[in-house]
Design an enzyme around this catalytic site. Structure first.
Site, PDB file in Angstrom:
ATOM      1  N   LYS A  78       0.852  -1.194   0.000  1.00 35.12           N
ATOM      2  CA  LYS A  78       0.000   0.000   0.000  1.00 35.12           C
ATOM      3  C   LYS A  78       0.885   1.240   0.000  1.00 35.12           C
ATOM      4  CE  LYS A  78      -3.778   1.882   2.891  1.00 35.12           C
ATOM      5  NZ  LYS A  78      -4.570   1.642   4.121  1.00 35.12           N
ATOM      6  N   SER A 153      -9.492   1.550   3.386  1.00 37.57           N
ATOM      7  CA  SER A 153      -8.662   2.295   2.461  1.00 37.57           C
ATOM      8  C   SER A 153      -7.666   1.423   1.693  1.00 37.57           C
ATOM      9  CB  SER A 153      -7.898   3.375   3.224  1.00 37.57           C
ATOM     10  OG  SER A 153      -7.038   2.786   4.190  1.00 37.57           O
ATOM     11  N   SER A 177      -9.521  -0.908   7.575  1.00 37.53           N
ATOM     12  CA  SER A 177      -9.029  -0.748   6.202  1.00 37.53           C
ATOM     13  C   SER A 177      -8.386  -1.962   5.573  1.00 37.53           C
ATOM     14  CB  SER A 177      -8.023   0.394   6.136  1.00 37.53           C
ATOM     15  OG  SER A 177      -8.719   1.578   5.945  1.00 37.53           O
TER      16      SER A 177
HETATM   17  N1  GLN Z   1     -12.832   3.778   6.985  1.00 36.65           N
HETATM   18  C1  GLN Z   1     -12.091   4.126   8.161  1.00 36.65           C
HETATM   19  C2  GLN Z   1     -11.651   5.567   8.103  1.00 36.65           C
HETATM   20  O1  GLN Z   1     -11.847   6.182   7.095  1.00 36.65           O
HETATM   21  C3  GLN Z   1     -10.934   3.203   8.340  1.00 36.65           C
HETATM   22  C4  GLN Z   1      -9.699   3.641   7.697  1.00 36.65           C
HETATM   23  C5  GLN Z   1      -8.519   2.796   8.000  1.00 36.65           C
HETATM   24  O2  GLN Z   1      -8.619   1.756   8.653  1.00 36.65           O
HETATM   25  N2  GLN Z   1      -7.362   3.284   7.583  1.00 36.65           N
HETATM   26  O3  GLN Z   1     -11.139   6.079   9.050  1.00 36.65           O
END
Ligand code: GLN
Length: 473
Positions: A78, A153, A177
């Site tokens: 990532k 994400s 994420s």
């Molecule tokens: N969807 C969550 C957020 O936007 C989780 C994001 C993540 O785990 N990086 O904060």
């Protein structure tokens, strides 16, 4: 080359002389080319991956006992993980052109075991989002249906595995994420205990929540990658000193366990009927296997999201203050003085979603509001942690859906951030509390998209979680 689901099967094929590092890299590069329209990779390290494979193949040919445990593992990472000498941007314009001066500890440990990193994949900007649409590089598409999001994400990490462009991927999990995109794409997604893997070299979003996580086709590969990455690190004081177990060698499981689920979660009005049905079918299956699965009270479910978004935005507003147009990446060409260099670089460099969160975080930390929001959310976090701990005094695991629905159509969430935040309802508990969690595929919804289910365990119980997941997946 047929699709390989595990490193073991790749290593067996290498041993039989059916393949080698170079052929594997060529195969995955051709897959990357074939699936270009999904917008998974922001950079492919084609030449260096081939070169590295060549060197490793020679080493193996000379003496097979000299290669590392990950020889044959082709990995994507990532765009929030530092890999020395390679660009890392968190999918944001503000880090355009920034080259990592060192490798993340997790990355270095994998390289030391002869992994080959094939490329850097898309994500939501600074890991903020659940759809992979909040990216400077445009949205990534789900390989099961390109009109759908892959989740986020770490959306592109999930698709890179789903579309067979690599064997496994590293993502980061601050509130789901890794697990949510794994479920949206029908693969395994594992988030370890907070502090199990060093965060050194992971671009910070919310430091008390962030953990590096693994996306793979198999539990055994997740176990092996975790075992190699985990452990104390002098560069991250939050990385635990506790000894790392040989997770990949402890995957057999024959105990009967006690599993809790929350009525409030499985009867939540926002839970899709198909996902609910599959989850209950799975619960029946577990009972037939002789496990105890019971509903328990958990009265805090609806407080999880508000508390999470207060705390993570507060931490993000502080973490992201370092991106000032002076020290890293993008500097606005439109600034005419010192102050404008800061304001214009940040205004032009961050996406709308990132700016929304920085402002929200700054607000909840501001004097006069600090106690009403930040302190209160910390108290909620504590209550949730205590209640979770209490549940683990009776139960081995907590079972939840990973997400309230299957993957959404691209575009549906981008104008409604609150709706998007609410969809994290099942994943953020693990990060609030710091416990390990794994998402495993649960077949297909009648709409054709993958469904996942999630298991959580008490802190440091990765070995139990992985071996049970292996048994039931
Ligand atoms: N969807 C969550 C957020 O936007 C989780 C994001 C993540 O785990 N990086 O904060």
């Amino acid at each position: 080359m047929p699709k390989h689901n595990t490193l073991k099967s790749i290593q067996a094929a290498i041993q039989n002389g059916e393949t080698n590092g170079v052929s594997l890299v060529d195969y995955y590069l051709s897959k990357i080319e074939e699936t270009k329209e999904l917008n998974v990779y922001v950079e492919v390290f084609a030449a260096e991956a081939k070169e590295r494979a060549k060197v490793l193949d020679q080493k193996y040919k000379k003496d097979p006992t000299t290669v590392g445990r990950l020889y044959g593992m082709i990995l994507s990472i990532k765009d929030v993980l530092c890999y020395e000498g390679h660009e890392v941007t968190a999918a944001s314009k503000i880090l355009e052109g920034f080259i990592a001066p060192y490798s993340a500890t997790a990355i270095q440990r994998l390289l030391d075991e002869d992994v080959i990193i094939i490329g850097r994949v898309n994500c939501d900007q600074f890991a903020m989002g659940s759809t992979n649409e909040n990216s400077n590089y445009g949205p990534t598409r789900n390989a099961a249906d390109p009109t759908k999001v892959p989740g986020g994400s770490s959306g592109a990490s999930a698709v890179s595995v789903q579309a067979d462009t690599c064997l496994a991927s590293l993502g980061s999990d601050t509130g789901g994420s890794v697990r949510q995109p794994a479920s949206f794409c029908g693969i395994i997604g594992m988030k370890p205990t907070y502090g199990r893997i060093s965060r050194y070299g992971l671009l910070a979003y919310a430091s008390s929540f962030d953990q590096i996580g693994i996306l793979s086709n198999s539990v055994e590969d997740a176990a092996l990658l975790l075992e190699i990455m985990a452990g104390a690190d002098e560069f991250d004081s939050t990385a635990s000193q506790s000894p790392v177990k040989a997770y990949s060698k402890q995957l057999s499981f024959d105990k009967k366990v006690k599993i809790a689920y929350f009525d409030t979660a499985l009867n939540h009005p926002n839970l899709d009927a198909g996902v609910k049905e599959e989850t209950f079918t799975f619960i029946s299956k577990l009972k037939e296997m002789g496990h105890t699965v019971e509903a328990v009270d958990f009265e805090y479910l609806d407080y999880i999201i508000p508390a999470y978004y207060v705390l993570t935005t507060a931490e993000a507003s502080s973490n992201l203050s370092r991106f000032d147009g002076i020290r890293y990446g993008y500097r606005s060409p439109n600034a005419t003085n010192f102050l404008e260099t800061y304001t214009k670089s940040r205004t032009e460099g961050f996406s709308e979603e990132v700016k929304r969160r920085i402002m929200l975080g700054t607000f909840v930390l501001s004097s006069g509001y600090y106690d009403a929001y930040y302190t209160k959310a910390q108290k909620v976090r504590r209550l949730i942690a205590e209640k979770t701990k209490e549940i683990f005094s009776t139960y081995d695991f907590i079972l939840m859906p990973t997400a309230p629905s299957t993957a959404w159509d691209i575009g549906t969430m981008s104008n409604d951030p609150v709706q998007m935040y609410l969809a994290d309802i099942y994943t953020v508990q693990a990060n609030m509390v710091g416990i390990p969690a794994i998402a495993i595929p649960l077949g297909k919804h009648e709409n054709g998209m993958p469904i996942g289910v999630q298991l959580m365990a008490d802190k440091w119980k990765e070995a139990e979680l992985l071996s049970f997941a292996q048994k039931i997946s």
